[in-house]
Design an enzyme around this catalytic site. Structure first.
Site, mmCIF file in Angstrom:
data_model
loop_
_atom_site.group_PDB
_atom_site.id
_atom_site.type_symbol
_atom_site.label_atom_id
_atom_site.label_comp_id
_atom_site.label_asym_id
_atom_site.label_seq_id
_atom_site.Cartn_x
_atom_site.Cartn_y
_atom_site.Cartn_z
ATOM 1 N N SER A 1 0.800 -1.229 0.000
ATOM 2 C CA SER A 1 0.000 0.000 0.000
ATOM 3 C C SER A 1 0.834 1.280 0.000
ATOM 4 C CB SER A 1 -0.932 0.034 1.217
ATOM 5 O OG SER A 1 -1.674 -1.158 1.307
ATOM 6 N N HIS B 1 2.233 3.661 8.389
ATOM 7 C CA HIS B 1 1.099 3.629 9.328
ATOM 8 C C HIS B 1 1.409 4.389 10.615
ATOM 9 C CE1 HIS B 1 -1.306 0.572 7.180
ATOM 10 N NE2 HIS B 1 -0.144 0.141 6.752
#
Lengths: 489, 468
Positions: free
Chosen positions: A54, A58
């Site tokens: 992705s 995070h």
């Protein structure tokens, strides 16, 4: 009997795997005075899990407090911005939202916030529908609340991997590509590593082999300490840059009884990305996309977005996450095999964690080897110049120095001959069309290399001094053209 | 730098627009072309079938382009090659930023701009075709470039998805170069290509056309190993149970063209969602001040002859605009878009007497009845049709187009054709001789490169220029 291994193949540390974890460990270890080599079976670095994910740094609210994932995520997230400056790879702190579409589930959002706070994520807040739609007008009007994490960020996964590896090379680390580890033998003072390109010898082995980490681990571990890594496929859809600004934050979906949901995010290069799916498989090489995957992504993304720009998809791809059943990273010395360290089960948030994994593992190894500081370590690296991102003055200066920067090869992304040549001739330079693509973005645009492919093949052949029919997309055999006599048929 | 008119793109649209503007009194014109030659995509379209309207004769792509290039040179209209335009802004004056190796990054002010950048192919990714991502997957035009411009063959066993004209033409091209073309799959129940191309590109070589079929999966890790093809229902959804595995090392996609309008959008011109080109008024002027558009950047044309015609109008209007700026923009007027060709060959056609004329894009269905050794031809709409039908029944003939290797040229190969049609059964022998042949630069259009090919008495001639 000891096989004869030439001196230049003896190292203090051998790292198996040139993905983002292996490269991060290599770079971090190069801060010490030790001999390091990285082996990878692929023709380039960043050819496994690291290239198809992705591209998210995070914030760190997802992992269970106390786990390695939680600890390394927070640290990685904190390190990333500074590292991006030092190593010159694309990074953008765009913040993330976990969207909730059901009033009755707002409690779960609260739990997530508490978990994040326990992990050490800063500035988490729960926001209401109006606030969400003000921040993100394209979000579905069915949204009721969201967890806002301002420290969430997006990065270029290739950029991070390349930056770490190139900087490792500048600090003396050697990379051996197209070198597949076939067996590992324990010796008195270390290990012999038998590969497709002959034997290597090292005091320490670091297993960062991604979905193959179990195979490497099981070559040397004790009978009762076998590892099993399941390739968990994640499919993605990538959209044209013209819809890249539909969202500015990374949009997650609050997991429900129906599953984890998919994310919708801008990429650091301005495309829109949706995915991933999550399907466990058996084949560690099966990164094929599926019709089911594509329709599932479109369907789930439609929960987050008022309108999914399905007609602007420019490509789909799939990656394999290295899933270990315990659910946490497996990092540390293998039982009963001193000097052999696993960096295994590195699935999400592995990309975010990479710099922290590097730091964590390197400290273990330095301690094991009682290594001294490398006073010559230089922690900075400059990326290839990207014409498309420059001011007119910068462009002019670059062209003045080398007119090849005025010859546009990839028209969709405005990538020039100068950039492609630079990608070939720098340390760990590109030798394949995919290698060019990851380093420069040539072929990543809306025409998906329709126009630039012949030119990229020609430049690669010219610069590497081989014939065009030898140029590969990535691995051996992935050629584009038949040898000259093939045309005579 | 300053000039009156800048034309972006030196393909058929750009060249015709520039010539027309000159004819209508504009002296200072500059064409900016990103390739190393004028001609645009025509340079790789080495097959014949161009120019029936414009020149009243059948030309190959490079020949069609060469006629315009010659006029550009005669009229001394300046052009920059290998030059990429990176920004265009409308206004009074308009501003164009471009770059090339000689001049670096440069800015030109001008009174008007004509956009003629053409179009690009829809890629596999845009169609969400599942499977692996090995090498061996090409847009048909990319493969056409490799074969026709570089003389290189991308593969040996080919499956083509999409039966638009580029797909059909490439089926024949790959076959003539020695590849095996396993099938052309088309998701629609009809072909988007011309009937004549189905006859002369597929039927002539027994290449199957599978209508209502699509590729549902691509297989292979490093290089393509095969595809799964399935039949689709009326909603174009693959029907379970109809899957068929076809081994191949190459997949070509010929699934539509998209006008290439990134510059147009960046210039702030309003776009038309139907044509995928800019919104224009009756004078082919976009909503960005002083910027005109023509050719495939405006909407995808079926014939290059129509591109030239539209471009001449754009050149004329731009010239008028430069001479006297109109007071208001007027109304948007969508250019006439040709009905998408829906080509269905009658299924139960008795090929022994019902023919499809390949003489021109109309593709008349012609019936030939033989009675007492006399042929009666009906269904044709011109004399050419009758001649074609008589020939086809007695001694079918074709023009062969290919390339010949060039020594010491700026390009490795030169496009060629048989100067006249040759007997169909001689195609193979003709290709063998063409593939063995080579020539030395410079080569010019019309140069005889092989005499009496395959003992037909017909010469193989160059259809393009290659300088030394």
């Amino acid at each position: 009997m000891r096989d004869i291994v030439s001196r230049d193949r003896e190292f203090d540390v051998l790292i198996v795997g040139a993905g983002v974890s292996g490269s991060a460990v290599a770079r971090e270890l190069s801060k010490k005075k030790i001999n390091i080599a990285v082996l990878d079976k692929a023709s380039d670095i960043c050819e496994g899990t690291s290239k198809a994910n992705s591209g998210i740094a995070h914030a760190g609210f997802d992992a269970k407090p106390g786990t390695l994932k939680a600890k390394l995520n927070i640290r990685g997230s904190q390190m990333m911005e500074q590292l991006a400056k030092e190593l010159d790879f694309p990074y953008k702190r765009n913040g993330s939202l976990v969207l909730c579409f059901d009033e009755t589930e707002i409690g779960k959002l609260e739990e997530l916030k508490q978990r994040g706070t326990a992990n050490g994520v800063e500035a988490l807040e729960i926001i209401n529908k109006e606030q969400i739609l003000e921040m993100e007008p394209s979000v579905s009007s069915k949204v009721v609340a969201a967890l806002h994490a301002p420290t969430g960020a997006i990065i270029c996964p290739f950029g991070l991997n390349l930056a770490l590896a190139e900087n490792a090379v500048s600090n003396g680390v050697q990379f051996f590509l197209k070198t597949k580890v076939e067996n590992i033998k324990k010796e008195d003072k270390g290990f012999e590593v038998i590969t497709s390109k002959g034997s290597f010898r090292a005091k320490v082995i670091i297993n960062a082999a991604g979905v193959y980490a179990d195979k490497i681990h099981n070559m040397i571990s004790m009978e009762n300490d076998r590892l099993e890594i399941t390739p968990r496929k994640g499919e993605y859809l990538l959209y044209d840059k013209k819809v890249g600004s539909m969202v500015s934050h990374t949009l997650f979906q609050l997991p429900t009884a129906l599953g984890k949901g998919v994310l919708v995010t801008p990429t650091v290069h301005g495309n829109l990305l949706t995915g991933p799916t999550a399907v466990d498989g058996e084949d560690k090489d099966d990164a094929a996309t599926t019709a089911e995957g594509v329709s599932l992504i479109l369907q789930k993304a439609a929960d987050s977005m008022e309108r999914v720009p399905a007609t602007d998809v420019i490509t789909s791809f799939a990656g394999l996450r290295a899933h270990e059943k315990g659910g946490d990273f497996v990092i540390g010395e293998v039982n009963g095999v001193p000097g052999f360290f696993d960096v295994a089960g590195i699935e999400s948030p592995g990309l975010t964690c990479a710099p922290a994994i590097g730091e964590y593992v390197a400290s273990m190894i330095s301690e094991y080897l009682q290594a001294e500081e490398n006073k010559d370590f230089f922690g900075f690296r400059k990326d290839i110049a990207h014409m498309a991102q420059m001011t007119v003055q910068e462009q002019q200066k670059l062209i003045h120095g080398n007119p090849a920067y005025a010859n546009v090869i990839c028209r969709c992304e405005m990538i020039t001959e100068g950039e492609i040549c630079a990608a070939i001739h720098r340390p760990l330079g590109a030798t394949t069309v995919d290698g060019i693509k990851r380093r420069t973005r040539a072929g990543m645009g809306r025409c998906q290399s329709g126009f630039c492919l012949p030119k990229v093949v020609e430049i690669l052949a010219r610069e590497l001094g081989v014939s065009e029919s030898e140029i590969c997309k990535n691995e051996e055999g992935s050629v584009y053209l038949l040898p000259e006599e093939g045309g005579e048929g | 730098m300053k000039t009156e008119l800048i034309v972006i793109g030196g393909g058929p649209a750009g060249m015709a627009a520039a010539l027309s503007a000159r004819e209508h009194g504009i002296k200072d014109i500059l064409i900016l072309e990103r390739d190393s030659e004028l001609g645009g995509i025509l340079n790789q379209c080495i097959h014949n079938g161009f120019g029936l309207h414009t020149f009243k004769e059948e030309l190959t792509g490079p020949e069609y382009a060469a006629r315009y290039v010659q006029q550009i040179k005669e009229k001394e209209i300046p052009y920059f090659l290998d030059t990429m335009v990176i920004d265009v802004q409308g206004g009074d004056p308009c501003r164009v930023i471009a770059m090339n190796k000689d001049k670096g990054l440069f800015e030109i002010m001008c009174s008007a701009v004509i956009l003629a950048m053409g179009c690009r192919e829809r890629a596999r990714g845009a169609m969400n075709i599942p499977g692996t991502r090995p090498s061996g997957i090409y847009a048909a035009g990319t493969a056409q470039f490799f074969v026709n411009r570089e003389g290189k063959l991308p593969g040996k066993e080919v499956v083509i998805l999409g039966s638009g004209d580029i797909g059909l033409i490439m089926a024949r091209r790959m076959r003539l170069q020695g590849a095996k073309v396993k099938m052309v799959a088309e998701i629609m129940p009809y072909s988007g290509g011309l009937k004549r191309n189905i006859v002369q590109c597929l039927d002539d070589f027994d290449i199957p056309l599978k209508l209502s079929h699509t590729v549902v999966e691509i297989h292979g890790k490093s290089r393509v190993e095969g595809v799964t093809v399935a039949k689709v229902d009326e909603n174009l959804i693959p029907i379970k149970g109809t899957e068929e595995y076809v081994s191949c090392d190459t997949v070509l996609f010929s699934c539509g063209l998209i006008p290439e309008n990134e510059l147009t959008v960046a210039a702030g011109a309003q776009m038309d969602l139907v044509t995928k080109g800019p919104v224009v008024n009756g004078r082919l002027e976009t909503t960005a001040e002083g910027i005109f558009a023509c050719g495939n950047v405006l909407h995808v044309h079926d014939l290059v002859d129509n591109v030239s015609k539209e471009a001449e109008e754009a050149g004329h209007y731009a010239a008028e605009y430069i001479k006297k700026k109109p007071s208001d923009w007027g109304e948007a007027l969508r250019p006439k878009i040709p009905q998408k060709s829906k080509c269905i060959l009658p299924n139960d056609r008795d090929t022994s007497k019902t023919l499809i004329c390949i003489g021109c894009p109309v593709g008349c269905l012609i019936t030939v009845i033989e009675e007492n050794g006399e042929l009666t031809v009906t269904g044709n709409t011109c004399a050419k049709g009758e001649a074609y039908a008589r020939n086809e029944m007695t001694a079918p003939k074709r023009t062969v187009t290919s390339f010949i290797k060039v020594k010491q040229g700026i390009r490795p190969v030169v496009a060629v054709k048989t100067a006249e049609e040759i007997p169909k059964e001689k195609i193979r022998q003709c290709m063998e001789e063409i593939q063995r042949a080579f020539c030395t630069a410079p080569v010019s259009v019309g140069d005889v490169l092989v005499e009496n090919v395959a003992q037909t008495g017909v010469a193989v001639v160059a259809t393009a220029n290659v300088t030394a």
